[in-house]
Design an enzyme around this catalytic site. Structure first.
Site, PDB file in Angstrom:
ATOM      1  CD  GLU A 236      11.497  -9.963 -17.228  1.00  7.00           C
ATOM      2  OE1 GLU A 236      11.048  -8.801 -17.136  1.00  7.00           O
ATOM      3  OE2 GLU A 236      11.397 -10.796 -16.308  1.00  7.00           O
TER       4      GLU A 236
ATOM      5  CD1 TRP B 209      -2.128  -4.538  -5.033  1.00  4.39           C
ATOM      6  CD2 TRP B 209      -1.571  -5.863  -3.313  1.00  4.39           C
ATOM      7  NE1 TRP B 209      -1.865  -5.795  -5.531  1.00  4.39           N
ATOM      8  CE2 TRP B 209      -1.524  -6.629  -4.499  1.00  4.39           C
ATOM      9  CE3 TRP B 209      -1.262  -6.484  -2.106  1.00  4.39           C
ATOM     10  CZ2 TRP B 209      -1.164  -7.968  -4.515  1.00  4.39           C
ATOM     11  CZ3 TRP B 209      -0.915  -7.833  -2.107  1.00  4.39           C
ATOM     12  CH2 TRP B 209      -0.867  -8.550  -3.306  1.00  4.39           C
TER      13      TRP B 209
ATOM     14  CE  LYS C 280       8.577  -0.871 -10.167  1.00  5.06           C
ATOM     15  NZ  LYS C 280       8.812  -1.525 -11.460  1.00  5.06           N
TER      16      LYS C 280
ATOM     17  CB  CYS D 151      -0.911   0.003   1.224  1.00  2.00           C
ATOM     18  SG  CYS D 151      -1.932  -1.466   1.349  1.00  2.00           S
TER      19      CYS D 151
END
Length: 619
Positions: A493, A74, A614, A2
């Site tokens: 990736e 979040w 993130k 968050c």
């Protein structure tokens, strides 16, 4: 994950908090909220969904005040909703808390508080903290004068945290002490921004970077008392601490999109500079370069029995590339570990080993736990990180920083290139330290490394062609990525990027593994992205391409400029010739662009993909 912001000063706080929350929305965007101390009470505004919903609510129903807290969520406990949005209040709604992390014993705490008559309004673990502080305050007898209540709020918060188990970065605001914010941190990031006549609180630097570059990083088990004119620091035992501010070097303009449609695209185009900046100053002179740059003496690398590389997600893929490099160049056994599993395995890690942890934010909870385990086992730890002063860098013995600047797109791009560049630096110096590479050989590799930023710039010129390919395939629901040797992690990736931001099911495989099962999935509706640039295994990869072609797949192939064209392949992207070992730095670029344009064409929120944040600061 968050986002936390706080302000104590003389300016109107709501607009400052909204500005800060916009810069933290990558950390959480299920809901958002704000609380302001005004006229002897706490006013809250909360909204489900994106931050824009909170902004609209505040425009319709404004609030004013000079001390305030803000939050983007979040979800961990409880669905995204207004009721579950922070700040959370006590029974009287005169005290509010915002929180990043997880309260592990919240169920038992909640049961005890319910038994004492407390009323809960949300499904969250955070609300427990507000009621716990309220309960402690009952025994401390609040005073009629706000200044007299400041120490009471501090003590009640300190005592409440003594009952809490888990990870938290939190801040508390109380109407009876309206000029003060109490903050505390354990295992989740919390940073103080020191201004002139005003002070800030945030879970990440960009929230206050437009107003001050002077910052104090709270350590685990520390508290802060934040007021307009000063900040004081304590441990959880109540002992006063002295903290030294650091000067942040990032420029606020680094956080803007610079004309690009999304942060992710901007950051893809920043990769040549990120690579250059990470390589700069680490080769000339070669002798003792890592001791100068990272504090890492040559003898630590020379004497290491083996290297454990620990990371999550994209950083884990960087470690997989590093494994190939270190084993080839330095001749040392390398174990690559998923951080979330590392501390639950019975590893043979000991004091003779070197642990390398990789994290963009330096706050990744699983990776931080791995660092602590390594330290307990007596191993030395090198952190490869983009964030100076972060928790992992403070816990590590040595720090090799990537110089990428802030990364705002949730799907990591330039941080990955920075990690690979730092890994190349480390691998080269490790080879020198262990006597596996002579200085002339090292100079040859340095020459090749210094070409890489230009080769990345050349790869970026393929964007128009990649966009056309994306238009052809963006409605597909399954993709397969294949590569071999150092480009197998690049396939992983590439698949991760596509699934992260477009929600397409994508898998990465070592090309040689196709025949052992995955080839059963191949049909005309599954495009295959093949990394077939010049290498020792190029012919093997071409054979795998023919295998999928024979089963009806359409192929998008990365090839090297000047090499013969692959027969029957629908799309070929010609990349500049690079030495095989360093080719992952270049081959990654078109895969990022392909994922970006497919996601954009599908109408996905590229910078803030669903369910992701993130910095993963919870386990």
């Amino acid at each position: 994950m968050c986002g936390i912001v706080g302000y104590a000063g003389n300016r109107q706080a709501p607009s400052l908090l909204l500005e800060g929350l916009k810069r933290l929305e990558y950390r959480g965007y299920d809901s958002a909220g704000m609380a302001v101390a005004v006229n002897g009470q706490i006013e809250r505004r909360r909204a489900e969904g994106k931050l824009a919903n909170l902004e609209s609510l505040i425009q319709k129903d404004p609030i004013k005040g000079v001390v305030a807290l803000g939050h983007t969520r979040w979800a961990t406990h409880g669905k995204p909703s207004e009721e579950n949005a922070h700040p959370h209040a006590d029974c009287s709604r005169s005290l509010v808390v915002i929180h990043n992390g997880i309260i592990e014993n919240y169920v038992e705490l909640k049961d005890a508080l319910l038994a004492k008559g407390h009323r809960f309004e949300s499904e969250t673990d955070t609300e427990v903290v507000a009621h716990l502080i309220e309960e402690k305050l009952k025994n401390l007898r609040p005073q009629p004068m706000p200044d007299l209540n400041e120490p009471l709020l501090f003590e009640a918060t300190r005592l409440a945290l003594g009952d809490v188990r888990g990870a938290y970065a939190l801040a508390v605001l109380w109407s009876k002490a309206p000029g003060v914010i109490i903050a505390a941190k354990t295992a989740s990031p919390l940073i103080i921004g020191l201004g002139q006549g005003e002070n800030f609180l945030a879970s990440d630097i960009p929230a206050f970077l437009a107003h001050t570059r002077k910052a104090v990083f709270l350590e685990d088990g520390e508290m802060a008392v934040l007021k307009a004119d000063r900040c004081t620091y304590f441990n959880l035992a109540g002992k006063r601490l002295e903290k030294t501010p650091v000067q942040i070097q990032w420029d606020r303009t680094m956080a803007e999109k610079a004309g690009h449609r999304h942060f992710m695209l901007k950051e893809i185009y920043e990769q040549p500079s990120a690579c250059e900046d990470t390589l700069r100053g680490r080769f000339f002179p070669l002798k003792d370069a890592l001791e100068r740059e990272a504090g890492l003496p040559a003898y630590v690398m020379k004497d290491a029995r083996s290297i454990y590389m620990v990371a999550c997600g994209t950083a884990y893929h960087a470690c997989l590339v590093g494994k190939y490099w270190l084993e080839r160049l330095a001749g040392i056994p390398v174990h690559v570990e998923t951080a979330s599993e590392f501390r639950y395995r019975e590893t043979m890690l000991g004091k003779e080993d070197l642990v390398v942890t990789v994290s963009q934010s330096g706050e990744t909870a699983d990776t931080l736990a791995a660092v602590r385990l390594a330290k307990e086992r007596g191993a030395k730890v090198l952190a490869i990180c983009n964030t100076v002063g972060s928790a992992i860098t403070r816990a590590a013995d040595f720090n090799l920083y990537t110089h990428c600047g802030p990364e705002f797109g949730v799907a990591s791009t330039k941080a990955f290139i920075g990690q690979l560049a730092a890994m190349a630096v480390f691998s080269l110096h490790c080879a020198l330290a262990r006597g596996k590479m002579s200085e002339p050989q090292a100079r040859e590799l340095v020459d090749e490394l210094l070409k890489v930023p230009g080769q990345i710039r050349a790869a970026l010129k393929l964007e128009p062609k990649i966009k056309e390919i994306a238009r052809r395939y963006f409605k597909k629901e399954h993709f397969l990525f294949i590569g071999r040797y150092v480009n197998f992690p690049v396939a992983l990736e590439g698949a991760l990027k596509l699934k992260e931001i477009s929600y397409i099911h994508a898998e990465g495989y070592a090309a040689g593994e196709l025949k052992h099962g995955p080839i059963a999935l191949i049909d005309p509706d599954m495009p295959v992205v093949a990394i077939a640039t010049r290498s020792r295994v190029a012919e093997k990869t071409v054979s795998s391409i023919q295998e999928v072609k024979a089963r009806g797949a359409e192929v998008i192939a990365l090839v090297t400029e000047g090499d013969p064209k692959l027969k029957g392949v629908e799309h070929q992207l010609a990349l500049p010739a690079a030495t095989e070992l360093l080719s992952p730095l270049i081959n990654t670029i078109p895969l990022q662009l392909l994922a970006y344009h497919i996601a954009d064409l599908r109408g996905c929120d590229v910078d803030q993909p669903r369910n992701l944040a993130k910095s993963v600061t919870v386990e």
